[in-house]
Scaffold this motif. Structure first.
Motif, short mmCIF file in Angstrom:
data_model
loop_
_atom_site.label_atom_id
_atom_site.label_comp_id
_atom_site.label_asym_id
_atom_site.label_seq_id
_atom_site.Cartn_x
_atom_site.Cartn_y
_atom_site.Cartn_z
N LEU A 162 40.64 6.64 28.67
CA LEU A 162 40.82 6.59 27.65
C LEU A 162 40.15 4.91 27.12
O LEU A 162 39.10 5.60 25.72
N ILE B 62 39.60 16.62 26.66
CA ILE B 62 39.49 16.38 27.67
C ILE B 62 39.34 17.58 28.90
O ILE B 62 38.86 17.62 30.11
N LEU C 33 50.39 10.12 30.06
CA LEU C 33 49.59 8.78 29.30
C LEU C 33 50.01 8.04 30.23
O LEU C 33 51.29 7.45 30.23
N ILE D 58 42.48 12.39 23.51
CA ILE D 58 42.29 13.48 23.90
C ILE D 58 42.76 14.86 24.27
O ILE D 58 42.08 15.66 24.88
N TRP E 69 44.30 8.50 31.08
CA TRP E 69 44.90 10.19 30.89
C TRP E 69 45.06 10.80 32.59
O TRP E 69 43.69 11.20 33.62
#
Length: 196
Positions: A67, A84, A115, A81, A56
């Motif tokens: 990730l 983050i 992504l 996510i 990411w």
């Protein structure tokens, strides 16, 4: 080769190949996404001893946050996510693992999120570290953290116990507790996994 699935949405397969071993996919309306599933479609396997690292983009430039991974043996993974942005605001993206900077952060696709999948040798993927706040939490790891933190706290403060004259009471100066707290905060900011 890859697809993603976000709850309440159709699967997406519109990955763009940006280099021989790197792929990106835009993700819209990212404020409403906490988890996404990345999986292989089954049409093309990874070369032997290779896998895909999910990444990411960091908010502060061309660095990326690792990730997790998918492989021929484990062809799907759930990536968390949602935290983050919280991680970056707490510890700074310079302390988050900066991984595969081969992608440029800019993209021609209008998007809220991006992504990346990098195809790398498994030996390199196994060396990547996920920030602890974005890996799926487990009761066992939370219990282990709390147990180690409390043991550290008790061991530290009991070494400063003072007897109250004329009583059987013992006290610890508040400054000792504050010192432990400041040291703990500094260490966890420098390395969120120091307690392991």
């Amino acid at each position: 080769m890859f697809s993603i699935l976000i709850a309440g949405r159709l699967p997406q397969i519109n990955f763009q190949q940006v280099s021989e071993t790197q792929f990106v996919i835009p993700i819209s309306d990212i404020d409403h996404v906490n988890h996404l599933v990345v999986f292989m479609t089954g049409q093309i396997p990874f070369p032997e001893n290779y896998g895909g690292g999910g990444n990411w983009p960091s908010a502060e430039g061309p660095s990326w946050i690792f990730l997790g991974k998918i492989t021929n043996v484990k062809p799907s993974a759930i990536f968390k996510i949602g935290k983050i942005k919280d991680i970056e605001s707490k510890i700074g993206s310079s302390l988050a693992p900066t991984l595969f900077s081969g992608f440029q952060h800019q993209t021609a696709i209008p998007t809220d999120g991006l992504l990346g999948i990098s195809v790398e040798p498994l030996s390199q993927l196994d060396q990547q570290i996920q920030p602890h706040d974005i890996t799926p939490s487990t009761v066992a790891s939370n219990v282990e953290f709390v147990s180690k933190m409390l043991n550290n706290f008790v061991n530290y403060v009991t070494s400063f116990v003072q007897n109250v004259p004329g009583t059987s009471e013992q006290i610890v100066p508040l400054s000792i507790i504050q010192t432990w707290y400041n040291n703990f905060q500094r260490r966890i900011t420098e390395n969120p996994n120091f307690w392991r």
